[in-house]
Design a protein around this motif. Structure first.
Motif, mmCIF file in Angstrom:
data_model
loop_
_atom_site.group_PDB
_atom_site.id
_atom_site.type_symbol
_atom_site.label_atom_id
_atom_site.label_comp_id
_atom_site.label_asym_id
_atom_site.label_seq_id
_atom_site.Cartn_x
_atom_site.Cartn_y
_atom_site.Cartn_z
ATOM 1 N N THR A 1 19.049 -1.204 -4.686
ATOM 2 C CA THR A 1 19.491 -0.907 -6.053
ATOM 3 C C THR A 1 20.873 -1.500 -6.309
ATOM 4 N N ALA A 2 21.780 -1.359 -5.328
ATOM 5 C CA ALA A 2 23.125 -1.923 -5.478
ATOM 6 C C ALA A 2 23.075 -3.445 -5.571
ATOM 7 N N TYR A 3 22.192 -4.060 -4.804
ATOM 8 C CA TYR A 3 22.033 -5.522 -4.829
ATOM 9 C C TYR A 3 21.512 -5.973 -6.197
ATOM 10 N N ALA A 4 20.527 -5.230 -6.721
ATOM 11 C CA ALA A 4 19.994 -5.554 -8.048
ATOM 12 C C ALA A 4 21.076 -5.423 -9.116
ATOM 13 N N ALA A 5 21.865 -4.350 -9.037
ATOM 14 C CA ALA A 5 22.932 -4.137 -10.024
ATOM 15 C C ALA A 5 23.994 -5.227 -9.938
ATOM 16 N N LYS A 6 24.279 -5.687 -8.736
ATOM 17 C CA LYS A 6 25.324 -6.689 -8.543
ATOM 18 C C LYS A 6 24.885 -8.079 -9.002
ATOM 19 N N HIS A 7 23.612 -8.422 -8.761
ATOM 20 C CA HIS A 7 23.179 -9.810 -8.950
ATOM 21 C C HIS A 7 22.220 -10.037 -10.122
ATOM 22 N N HIS A 8 21.463 -9.022 -10.510
ATOM 23 C CA HIS A 8 20.354 -9.293 -11.432
ATOM 24 C C HIS A 8 20.361 -8.487 -12.722
ATOM 25 N N PHE A 9 21.245 -7.499 -12.841
ATOM 26 C CA PHE A 9 21.246 -6.666 -14.044
ATOM 27 C C PHE A 9 22.668 -6.412 -14.525
ATOM 28 N N ASP A 10 22.827 -6.383 -15.831
ATOM 29 C CA ASP A 10 24.041 -5.848 -16.420
ATOM 30 C C ASP A 10 23.920 -4.327 -16.551
ATOM 31 N N GLU A 11 22.671 -3.858 -16.692
ATOM 32 C CA GLU A 11 22.425 -2.434 -16.889
ATOM 33 C C GLU A 11 21.043 -2.083 -16.342
ATOM 34 N N ILE A 12 21.007 -1.261 -15.299
ATOM 35 C CA ILE A 12 19.730 -0.743 -14.791
ATOM 36 C C ILE A 12 19.348 0.478 -15.629
ATOM 37 N N GLN A 13 18.133 0.471 -16.164
ATOM 38 C CA GLN A 13 17.701 1.580 -17.020
ATOM 39 C C GLN A 13 16.571 2.409 -16.402
ATOM 40 N N TYR A 14 15.681 1.759 -15.676
ATOM 41 C CA TYR A 14 14.534 2.455 -15.079
ATOM 42 C C TYR A 14 14.421 2.065 -13.606
ATOM 43 N N LEU A 15 14.348 3.066 -12.745
ATOM 44 C CA LEU A 15 14.262 2.842 -11.302
ATOM 45 C C LEU A 15 13.105 3.644 -10.732
ATOM 46 N N ASP A 16 12.202 2.952 -10.051
ATOM 47 C CA ASP A 16 11.118 3.611 -9.328
ATOM 48 C C ASP A 16 11.127 3.120 -7.891
ATOM 49 N N ILE A 17 11.329 4.044 -6.953
ATOM 50 C CA ILE A 17 11.266 3.722 -5.534
ATOM 51 C C ILE A 17 9.847 4.023 -5.071
ATOM 52 N N VAL A 18 9.206 3.034 -4.459
ATOM 53 C CA VAL A 18 7.792 3.160 -4.095
ATOM 54 C C VAL A 18 7.640 2.971 -2.589
ATOM 55 N N ASP A 19 6.917 3.890 -1.953
ATOM 56 C CA ASP A 19 6.800 3.927 -0.493
ATOM 57 C C ASP A 19 5.334 4.078 -0.124
ATOM 58 N N CYS A 20 4.793 3.039 0.485
ATOM 59 C CA CYS A 20 3.380 3.036 0.874
ATOM 60 C C CYS A 20 3.253 2.833 2.378
ATOM 61 N N ASN A 21 2.526 3.712 3.037
ATOM 62 C CA ASN A 21 2.122 3.480 4.420
ATOM 63 C C ASN A 21 0.607 3.273 4.423
ATOM 64 N N ALA A 22 0.203 2.018 4.579
ATOM 65 C CA ALA A 22 -1.216 1.691 4.589
ATOM 66 C C ALA A 22 -1.732 1.542 6.018
ATOM 67 N N GLY A 23 -1.057 2.181 6.964
ATOM 68 C CA GLY A 23 -1.458 2.085 8.356
ATOM 69 C C GLY A 23 -2.511 3.112 8.733
ATOM 70 N N ASN A 24 -3.126 2.897 9.877
ATOM 71 C CA ASN A 24 -4.131 3.810 10.417
ATOM 72 C C ASN A 24 -3.809 4.076 11.879
ATOM 73 N N HIS A 25 -3.474 5.341 12.205
ATOM 74 C CA HIS A 25 -3.126 5.670 13.589
ATOM 75 C C HIS A 25 -4.311 6.246 14.364
ATOM 76 N N HIS A 26 -5.474 6.360 13.687
ATOM 77 C CA HIS A 26 -6.715 6.801 14.327
ATOM 78 C C HIS A 26 -6.621 8.224 14.880
ATOM 79 N N LYS A 27 -5.786 9.064 14.245
ATOM 80 C CA LYS A 27 -5.739 10.484 14.570
ATOM 81 C C LYS A 27 -6.317 11.264 13.395
ATOM 82 N N SER A 28 -6.874 12.431 13.663
ATOM 83 C CA SER A 28 -7.407 13.246 12.573
ATOM 84 C C SER A 28 -6.304 13.599 11.584
ATOM 85 N N PHE A 29 -5.178 14.068 12.121
ATOM 86 C CA PHE A 29 -4.034 14.399 11.272
ATOM 87 C C PHE A 29 -2.776 14.235 12.110
#
Length: 397
Positions: free
Chosen positions: A148-176
């Motif tokens: 976010t700091a990098y985006a604010a420094k280099h690519h935006f004059d004003e950040i208005q909307y921020l969505d942090i997205v976290d996906c783990n598409a891995g499979n550990h082959h355990k029930s839970f």
């Protein structure tokens, strides 16, 4: 050249230890301490560097911590223990004149609630002591704030909307199984959701809001809005933000197990009496679930974590998506740990590196976005977490 003491010997700590050992030009002397010294010794054996020292310490005990700090005399402590122990470690750092870094904010043991206020309250004391404390230097929180700091420094004059997205598409082959400490993981997921909109915090029921998002090299995955601590500091440091949210993916089987665990009371943190012994159901559940440190060998697939940002640049609206994908198999080959541990452990080492290089060194208590993001971003590419950018794509949010 830096003398560093790391507290913790779990999966994240194992990764951080490997990366510290790989950067001996920055970290001249290194000690690993934990409640169980044999776990520290096992990490040293896996790395194959007998010069790494180990010690036993109870991170709940300020006096034990002070004795260790005064004996080893580290310049910085990397706290990779439990969030419950943040304040005791910070107290010991202040008492012994030691700088501090962690990856997750403080959480009381008897309440599933986390926020930065407890640690931000230490700001004046660290400042007066001439000591630096760096909070939340994992991936999320951590890299998400640097992105976010990098985006604010280099690519935006004003950040208005921020969505942090976290996906783990891995499979550990355990029930839970959980990808990091089950007790912390389940407490976090079962809390109410929270997001920021137009100057207010809006609370939701746990996992109430969800939608499919498309992740690079993975495809669409159902993503759930959650409360996550970095939003608290980011909206404070970037007041132009109108809306900030955090999303994480979960498979239906995982959520079914989670509902059952909650339904039968095993997610409770309220102590119960069992055969004359007081036990906490969630802590007992942790003891019988697979150890996150043992998941790596059979883990397939990858994680994808990033920031999707919309705002203004030169009077025009633009979107920006910066992210990293990390393959579980690659993380295991390098460190013996799975990708979720890797994505947290590597940034912890980089944050300490920034301190020892004098780039992130400022008395007080700080979040990662308070510092220059550029040298950190450079090291992400060098240390195994390369990042990618998409300009003016569909953010889906």
């Amino acid at each position: 050249m830096g003398r560093v003491l790391m507290i913790g010997a779990g999966g994240v700590a194992t990764v951080a230890a490997f990366k510290i050992a790989q950067n001996a030009d920055v970290f001249s002397e290194f000690m690993i301490a934990s409640r169980r010294k044999e776990k520290c010794d096992a990490i040293v054996k896996a790395i194959g560097n007998p010069n790494i020292k180990t010690a036993q310490v109870d991170a709940d005990d300020v006096e034990q911590l002070k004795a260790l700090f005064n004996d080893y005399k580290p310049e910085m402590v990397i706290n990779l223990a439990l969030p419950y122990q943040d304040l005791t470690i910070m107290d010991a750092c202040l008492a012994c004149g030691v700088n501090y870094l962690d990856t997750a904010n403080y959480e009381p043991k008897d309440e599933a609630h986390f926020e930065y206020s407890w640690q931000w309250a230490y700001k004046d004391r660290f400042e007066k002591a001439g000591l630096t404390a760096i909070l939340g230097c994992g991936f999320d929180p951590g890299v998400s704030g640097v992105y976010t700091a990098y985006a604010a420094k280099h690519h935006f004059d004003e950040i208005q909307y921020l969505d942090i997205v976290d996906c783990n598409a891995g499979n550990h082959h355990k029930s839970f199984a959980t990808n990091f400490n089950p007790e912390i993981n389940i407490r976090e997921i079962t809390q109410k959701g929270l997001y920021y909109k137009d100057g207010k915090w809006i609370e939701t029921e746990p996992l109430e809001i969800h939608k499919p998002l498309t992740y690079p090299n993975i495809g669409p995955r159902e993503s759930y809005l959650m409360h996550h601590e970095e939003l608290e500091s980011l909206v404070k440091n970037y007041p132009s933000i109108r809306q900030a949210r955090f999303w994480m993916t979960f498979g239906q089987e995982y959520l079914t197990y989670l509902r059952v665990i909650q339904g039968i009371g095993m997610a409770s943190i309220k102590p119960i009496n069992y055969n004359g012994m007081e036990i906490v159901p969630l802590q007992f559940l942790k003891a019988v679930l697979p150890n996150p440190q043992d998941l790596g060998a059979n883990y397939e697939g990858e994680t994808s974590i990033g920031c999707r940002i919309r705002g203004m640049k030169d009077g025009k609206e633009q979107t920006y998506y910066v992210y990293n994908n990390c393959k579980h198999q690659d993380a295991y080959k390098e460190t013996g740990m799975q990708g979720v541990s890797y994505t947290t452990g590597v940034p912890a080492m980089i944050g300490a590196m920034m301190f020892f290089k004098g780039l992130w060194k400022r008395p007080g208590v700080w979040n990662v976005e308070d510092f220059d993001p550029d040298p950190f971003m450079e090291q992400l590419n060098k240390q195994g977490l390369p990042w990618h950018e998409i300009f003016n794509g569909d953010l889906e949010l």
